[in-house]
Motif scaffolding. Structure first.
Motif, PDB file in Angstrom:
ATOM      1  N   ILE A   3      78.253 139.528   9.391  1.00 52.24           N
ATOM      2  CA  ILE A   3      77.648 140.754   9.888  1.00 52.24           C
ATOM      3  C   ILE A   3      76.290 141.059   9.271  1.00 52.24           C
ATOM      4  N   SER A   4      75.962 140.393   8.147  1.00 53.87           N
ATOM      5  CA  SER A   4      74.630 140.581   7.575  1.00 53.87           C
ATOM      6  C   SER A   4      73.664 139.496   8.027  1.00 53.87           C
ATOM      7  N   SER A   5      74.108 138.633   8.930  1.00 57.35           N
ATOM      8  CA  SER A   5      73.268 137.564   9.473  1.00 57.35           C
ATOM      9  C   SER A   5      73.118 137.735  10.975  1.00 57.35           C
ATOM     10  N   ALA A   6      71.890 137.885  11.444  1.00 62.71           N
ATOM     11  CA  ALA A   6      71.654 138.082  12.877  1.00 62.71           C
ATOM     12  C   ALA A   6      72.158 136.893  13.681  1.00 62.71           C
ATOM     13  N   GLY A   7      71.871 135.691  13.196  1.00 63.11           N
ATOM     14  CA  GLY A   7      72.271 134.508  13.942  1.00 63.11           C
ATOM     15  C   GLY A   7      73.763 134.298  13.988  1.00 63.11           C
ATOM     16  N   GLU A   8      74.430 134.458  12.840  1.00 60.49           N
ATOM     17  CA  GLU A   8      75.859 134.166  12.806  1.00 60.49           C
ATOM     18  C   GLU A   8      76.691 135.261  13.463  1.00 60.49           C
ATOM     19  N   THR A   9      76.181 136.481  13.512  1.00 63.25           N
ATOM     20  CA  THR A   9      76.908 137.545  14.200  1.00 63.25           C
ATOM     21  C   THR A   9      77.145 137.165  15.658  1.00 63.25           C
ATOM     22  N   VAL A  10      76.111 136.665  16.305  1.00 62.15           N
ATOM     23  CA  VAL A  10      76.236 136.263  17.708  1.00 62.15           C
ATOM     24  C   VAL A  10      77.026 134.963  17.831  1.00 62.15           C
ATOM     25  N   TYR A  11      76.701 134.005  16.984  1.00 63.60           N
ATOM     26  CA  TYR A  11      77.342 132.687  17.042  1.00 63.60           C
ATOM     27  C   TYR A  11      78.854 132.773  16.870  1.00 63.60           C
ATOM     28  N   ALA A  12      79.314 133.564  15.911  1.00 65.77           N
ATOM     29  CA  ALA A  12      80.734 133.592  15.569  1.00 65.77           C
ATOM     30  C   ALA A  12      81.610 134.044  16.726  1.00 65.77           C
ATOM     31  N   VAL A  13      81.083 134.929  17.564  1.00 68.57           N
ATOM     32  CA  VAL A  13      81.920 135.482  18.636  1.00 68.57           C
ATOM     33  C   VAL A  13      81.546 134.985  20.028  1.00 68.57           C
ATOM     34  N   THR A  14      80.425 134.270  20.164  1.00 66.59           N
ATOM     35  CA  THR A  14      80.005 133.863  21.506  1.00 66.59           C
ATOM     36  C   THR A  14      79.901 132.359  21.708  1.00 66.59           C
ATOM     37  N   ASP A  15      79.866 131.559  20.650  1.00 63.71           N
ATOM     38  CA  ASP A  15      79.713 130.118  20.817  1.00 63.71           C
ATOM     39  C   ASP A  15      81.039 129.506  21.282  1.00 63.71           C
ATOM     40  N   ALA A  16      81.005 128.834  22.408  1.00 63.03           N
ATOM     41  CA  ALA A  16      82.229 128.300  23.006  1.00 63.03           C
ATOM     42  C   ALA A  16      82.788 127.110  22.237  1.00 63.03           C
ATOM     43  N   GLN A  17      81.987 126.470  21.381  1.00 64.77           N
ATOM     44  CA  GLN A  17      82.425 125.277  20.679  1.00 64.77           C
ATOM     45  C   GLN A  17      83.058 125.565  19.318  1.00 64.77           C
ATOM     46  N   VAL A  18      82.996 126.788  18.868  1.00 71.08           N
ATOM     47  CA  VAL A  18      83.525 127.139  17.547  1.00 71.08           C
ATOM     48  C   VAL A  18      85.051 127.086  17.552  1.00 71.08           C
ATOM     49  N   LEU A  19      85.634 126.583  16.456  1.00 69.21           N
ATOM     50  CA  LEU A  19      87.083 126.566  16.298  1.00 69.21           C
ATOM     51  C   LEU A  19      87.533 127.906  15.738  1.00 69.21           C
ATOM     52  N   ARG A  20      88.333 128.625  16.510  1.00 66.93           N
ATOM     53  CA  ARG A  20      88.869 129.916  16.083  1.00 66.93           C
ATOM     54  C   ARG A  20      90.382 129.803  16.061  1.00 66.93           C
ATOM     55  N   LEU A  21      90.963 130.062  14.877  1.00 66.26           N
ATOM     56  CA  LEU A  21      92.404 129.892  14.693  1.00 66.26           C
ATOM     57  C   LEU A  21      93.059 131.218  14.308  1.00 66.26           C
ATOM     58  N   PRO A  22      94.312 131.417  14.683  1.00 60.28           N
ATOM     59  CA  PRO A  22      95.036 132.609  14.220  1.00 60.28           C
ATOM     60  C   PRO A  22      95.133 132.584  12.699  1.00 60.28           C
ATOM     61  N   PHE A  23      95.057 133.762  12.099  1.00 62.90           N
ATOM     62  CA  PHE A  23      95.109 133.860  10.643  1.00 62.90           C
ATOM     63  C   PHE A  23      96.459 133.396  10.119  1.00 62.90           C
ATOM     64  N   ASP A  24      96.406 132.453   9.204  1.00 65.03           N
ATOM     65  CA  ASP A  24      97.581 131.978   8.488  1.00 65.03           C
ATOM     66  C   ASP A  24      97.132 131.707   7.058  1.00 65.03           C
ATOM     67  N   PRO A  25      97.660 132.432   6.081  1.00 58.16           N
ATOM     68  CA  PRO A  25      97.118 132.334   4.723  1.00 58.16           C
ATOM     69  C   PRO A  25      97.178 130.939   4.117  1.00 58.16           C
ATOM     70  N   VAL A  26      98.236 130.183   4.389  1.00 55.22           N
ATOM     71  CA  VAL A  26      98.327 128.838   3.833  1.00 55.22           C
ATOM     72  C   VAL A  26      97.282 127.926   4.470  1.00 55.22           C
ATOM     73  N   ARG A  27      97.149 128.011   5.781  1.00 54.93           N
ATOM     74  CA  ARG A  27      96.119 127.217   6.474  1.00 54.93           C
ATOM     75  C   ARG A  27      94.738 127.574   5.954  1.00 54.93           C
ATOM     76  N   VAL A  28      94.500 128.853   5.725  1.00 53.39           N
ATOM     77  CA  VAL A  28      93.211 129.299   5.201  1.00 53.39           C
ATOM     78  C   VAL A  28      92.961 128.675   3.828  1.00 53.39           C
ATOM     79  N   MET A  29      93.952 128.729   2.966  1.00 61.90           N
ATOM     80  CA  MET A  29      93.785 128.219   1.608  1.00 61.90           C
ATOM     81  C   MET A  29      93.581 126.704   1.571  1.00 61.90           C
ATOM     82  N   ARG A  30      93.916 126.028   2.651  1.00 59.30           N
ATOM     83  CA  ARG A  30      93.759 124.573   2.718  1.00 59.30           C
ATOM     84  C   ARG A  30      92.462 124.155   3.414  1.00 59.30           C
TER      85      ARG A  30
END
Length: 287
Positions: A198-225
């Protein structure tokens, strides 16, 4: 405060550490900010606020409005009056990066370290080190949300055990993929709550609009790995169903066995989807 270009003796990172207390707290020295610095803040704030209105979660938008910090670099003491009555947090000024154990101790006692120097003109679009704009604009609005406020205290308390078990990197990924680079479902779309986004102009748009980004449901173990990117946009983002899921997913979780199982295993590369995973389909950004 002098214009903060002094480097630390061992890291090469910016920040004037001389005179800092044992817990690395320094005075903000608000009167030392120049008119040019306040103008730079106003321009950064105005640009990011336009993106926040569309892409940030409701808690962030509401928190930013309550802080009312668009006219110049804010005084931490003013923010503390609001934070203290709302969630019991307060800001402490620091020169820059601080040791892990000190950072965890601050969080465990509801003190949020905020870097006091501001990026320079040529760094408006990209900055590796956190400055006062990243720390204040990106983090402080969310400290007004009870779920985030409680989570950060719990995270601070968890730091000591992670360090003792040699699993600091695993715990750090929880912070990275939530507080810094987290997304949350809201009103049928994806919204930003992580400060690094949210403090980056470029990544704010990229994170929610780029179709190629991998977005996964939150899972704490997966996150930690999962490894993360330090000097470029993330390849993976984890998505919460709602902000209270941060606490619900971690309270009661036995970190000890998780650390012992995975701490010596190489992390999963950023952007890699496992065969049994179901990424969140991209459906376009929603206002």
């Amino acid at each position: 405060m002098k214009t903060p270009r002094t480097q630390t003796s061992d890291s090469g990172l910016r920040g004037e550490y001389e005179g800092a207390a044992d817990d690395y707290v320094v005075g903000q020295d608000w009167h030392a900010y120049t008119p040019e610095m306040h103008d730079r803040w106003r321009r950064l704030h105005a640009r990011q606020t336009k993106l926040v209105e569309r892409h940030a979660c409701a808690s962030f938008r509401e928190g930013l409005a309550r802080l009312d910090c668009g006219q110049g670099i804010p005084r931490f003491e003013d923010a503390n009056a609001l934070l203290g009555s709302a969630t019991g947090w307060r800001l402490v000024a620091v020169p820059g990066f601080i040791p892990d154990d000190t950072f965890f101790d601050h969080l465990a006692h509801r003190r949020f370290p905020v870097t006091r120097w501001l990026r320079e003109e040529h760094e408006l679009d990209y900055l590796v080190e956190p400055d006062v704009f990243h720390d204040f604009f990106g983090h402080v609005p969310m400290l007004l949300d009870p779920a985030i406020a409680d989570f950060l205290e719990l995270y601070g308390r968890a730091g000591k055990r992670a360090m003792a078990m040699g699993a600091l990197e695993m715990l750090a990924r929880i912070y990275w993929y939530t507080i810094e680079f987290g997304l949350v479902r809201e009103h049928g779309g994806l919204k930003v709550f992580g400060a690094g986004i949210i403090s980056s102009a470029g990544e704010t748009v990229y994170a929610v609009t780029d179709a190629q980004v991998l977005r996964l449901p939150f899972d704490p173990v997966r996150v930690m790995r999962t490894a993360y990117m330090i000097d470029k946009f993330q390849k993976t983002y984890f998505v919460l169903d709602d902000l209270p899921q941060l606490i619900d997913g971690l309270v009661g979780l036995d970190f000890g066995p998780i650390y012992r199982t995975w701490r010596d295993v190489p992390p999963l590369p950023a952007g890699e989807c496992l065969p049994d995973e179901n990424p969140i389909p991209f459906s376009g950004a929603r206002a």
